[in-house]
Design a protein around this motif. Structure first.
Motif, mmCIF file in Angstrom:
data_model
loop_
_atom_site.group_PDB
_atom_site.id
_atom_site.type_symbol
_atom_site.label_atom_id
_atom_site.label_comp_id
_atom_site.label_asym_id
_atom_site.label_seq_id
_atom_site.Cartn_x
_atom_site.Cartn_y
_atom_site.Cartn_z
ATOM 1 N N PRO A 10 5.654 3.615 -8.053
ATOM 2 C CA PRO A 10 4.965 4.837 -7.809
ATOM 3 C C PRO A 10 4.811 5.527 -6.524
ATOM 4 O O PRO A 10 5.049 6.750 -6.472
ATOM 5 C CB PRO A 10 3.854 4.914 -8.792
ATOM 6 C CG PRO A 10 3.404 3.620 -8.796
ATOM 7 C CD PRO A 10 4.755 2.633 -8.606
ATOM 8 N N LEU A 11 4.460 4.716 -5.834
ATOM 9 C CA LEU A 11 4.277 5.140 -4.395
ATOM 10 C C LEU A 11 5.601 5.758 -3.649
ATOM 11 O O LEU A 11 5.646 6.923 -3.118
ATOM 12 C CB LEU A 11 3.660 4.158 -3.638
ATOM 13 C CG LEU A 11 2.965 4.593 -2.165
ATOM 14 C CD1 LEU A 11 1.983 5.510 -2.283
ATOM 15 C CD2 LEU A 11 2.396 3.328 -1.448
ATOM 16 N N GLY A 12 6.823 5.077 -4.093
ATOM 17 C CA GLY A 12 7.819 5.443 -3.514
ATOM 18 C C GLY A 12 8.618 6.885 -4.264
ATOM 19 O O GLY A 12 8.899 7.734 -3.469
ATOM 20 N N LEU A 13 8.219 6.881 -5.663
ATOM 21 C CA LEU A 13 8.319 8.075 -6.141
ATOM 22 C C LEU A 13 7.503 9.211 -5.851
ATOM 23 O O LEU A 13 8.046 10.417 -5.544
ATOM 24 C CB LEU A 13 7.996 8.315 -7.679
ATOM 25 C CG LEU A 13 8.089 9.091 -8.832
ATOM 26 C CD1 LEU A 13 9.789 9.480 -8.883
ATOM 27 C CD2 LEU A 13 7.615 8.785 -9.969
ATOM 28 N N ALA A 14 6.246 8.996 -5.433
ATOM 29 C CA ALA A 14 5.418 9.969 -4.771
ATOM 30 C C ALA A 14 5.888 10.683 -3.614
ATOM 31 O O ALA A 14 6.062 11.718 -3.100
ATOM 32 C CB ALA A 14 3.991 9.627 -4.470
ATOM 33 N N LEU A 15 6.538 9.651 -2.645
ATOM 34 C CA LEU A 15 7.121 10.232 -1.350
ATOM 35 C C LEU A 15 8.167 10.992 -1.544
ATOM 36 O O LEU A 15 8.353 11.996 -0.930
ATOM 37 C CB LEU A 15 7.489 8.825 -0.835
ATOM 38 C CG LEU A 15 8.063 9.087 0.657
ATOM 39 C CD1 LEU A 15 7.064 9.760 1.743
ATOM 40 C CD2 LEU A 15 8.491 7.652 1.607
ATOM 41 N N TRP A 202 -1.641 8.653 -7.201
ATOM 42 C CA TRP A 202 -2.919 8.207 -7.938
ATOM 43 C C TRP A 202 -2.762 7.088 -8.952
ATOM 44 O O TRP A 202 -3.454 6.284 -9.172
ATOM 45 C CB TRP A 202 -3.908 9.367 -8.599
ATOM 46 C CG TRP A 202 -4.548 10.143 -7.607
ATOM 47 C CD1 TRP A 202 -4.166 11.255 -6.695
ATOM 48 C CD2 TRP A 202 -5.725 9.699 -6.914
ATOM 49 N NE1 TRP A 202 -5.233 11.569 -5.947
ATOM 50 C CE2 TRP A 202 -6.133 10.625 -6.135
ATOM 51 C CE3 TRP A 202 -6.571 8.732 -7.513
ATOM 52 C CZ2 TRP A 202 -7.249 10.440 -5.517
ATOM 53 C CZ3 TRP A 202 -7.887 8.276 -6.739
ATOM 54 C CH2 TRP A 202 -8.260 9.430 -5.692
ATOM 55 N N PHE A 203 -1.446 7.142 -9.580
ATOM 56 C CA PHE A 203 -1.130 6.056 -10.578
ATOM 57 C C PHE A 203 -1.072 4.666 -9.574
ATOM 58 O O PHE A 203 -1.325 3.626 -9.912
ATOM 59 C CB PHE A 203 0.017 6.412 -11.288
ATOM 60 C CG PHE A 203 0.682 5.222 -12.148
ATOM 61 C CD1 PHE A 203 -0.095 4.939 -13.190
ATOM 62 C CD2 PHE A 203 1.775 4.145 -11.597
ATOM 63 C CE1 PHE A 203 0.138 3.843 -14.078
ATOM 64 C CE2 PHE A 203 1.749 3.284 -12.571
ATOM 65 C CZ PHE A 203 1.484 3.002 -13.846
ATOM 66 N N SER A 204 -0.437 4.985 -8.367
ATOM 67 C CA SER A 204 -0.428 3.812 -7.721
ATOM 68 C C SER A 204 -1.755 3.342 -7.094
ATOM 69 O O SER A 204 -1.849 2.115 -7.112
ATOM 70 C CB SER A 204 0.440 4.062 -6.295
ATOM 71 O OG SER A 204 0.613 3.185 -5.388
#
Length: 216
Positions: A10-15, A202-204
């Protein structure tokens, strides 16, 4: 799947979505979105004139992304997560919403974009336009809650259904803002990009907190 990968994906998706938001912001600032923004606004006005029931339906849809409704739903969602013994997730939902509102206010102040001409709108509202607050915060709330609820179901069909409902709600609310003439189309696209990115961020963070503290 390792705990590290659970947080990294999810952190990569956020980026990715934050980069998309930044590109939309640059395009808007340099006037690259002006043509299709104006075209979408005029098309929405014509569609409302041809189909009066559309305005009523879009007003109802828009209310699902308003501050009163999202505040109530956030409190109810946090209360539910606390009642089933998920305090970290309850805190993540509440923190995502509060911090999202603050970040959104800051972004609006940076871009300082005026709303569309009220002559094209079925609903006149004050405030700045970019990014759309309804599109942003509905994506943050409904997607965050959808993912958290989906994790509690083992069947793939159940998880997909919950995620589809969350996505549909966020999409409908954002679309309603363009149809009502309250926002430019690029405001809503940027709002979705910010909202998805913020929810993923925030999910990450919630995943890392859960891994550090144990189940919760």
């Amino acid at each position: 799947m390792s705990a590290r990968n659970t947080a990294r994906r999810p952190l990569g998706l956020a980026l990715i979505f934050f980069i998309g938001f930044g590109l939309l912001g640059l395009a808007m600032h340099h006037g690259a979105t002006a043509g299709w923004d104006q075209a979408a606004l005029q098309l929405a006005q014509q569609w409302r004139a041809a189909h009066p029931a559309v305005t009523r339906a879009m007003l109802d849809a828009s209310s699902l992304g308003g501050t009163p409704v999202l505040t109530l739903f956030t409190l109810l969602a946090a209360g539910y997560l606390l009642s089933v013994g998920r305090p970290a997730r309850a805190a993540a939902v509440a923190a995502a919403m509060v911090s999202g509102v603050l970040a959104l206010d800051g972004l609006k102040a940076v871009f300082e974009r005026a709303r569309p001409d009220p002559a094209f709108a079925a609903l006149v509202q004050d405030g700045l336009s970019f990014p759309s607050g309804h599109a942003s915060m509905s994506a943050v709330f409904y997607l965050t809650l959808g993912v958290l609820l989906a994790q509690r179901h083992g069947r793939r069909a159940e998880r997909l259904y919950l995620l589809a409902v969350a996505t549909l709600l966020a999409a409908l609310i954002g679309t309603s803002r363009v149809v009502l003439g309250v926002h430019w189309a690029s405001d809503v696209l940027a709002g979705w990009a910010f909202g998805v990115g913020w929810a993923a961020l925030w999910f990450s963070l919630a995943a890392r907190l859960r891994d550090a503290r144990g189940p919760g």
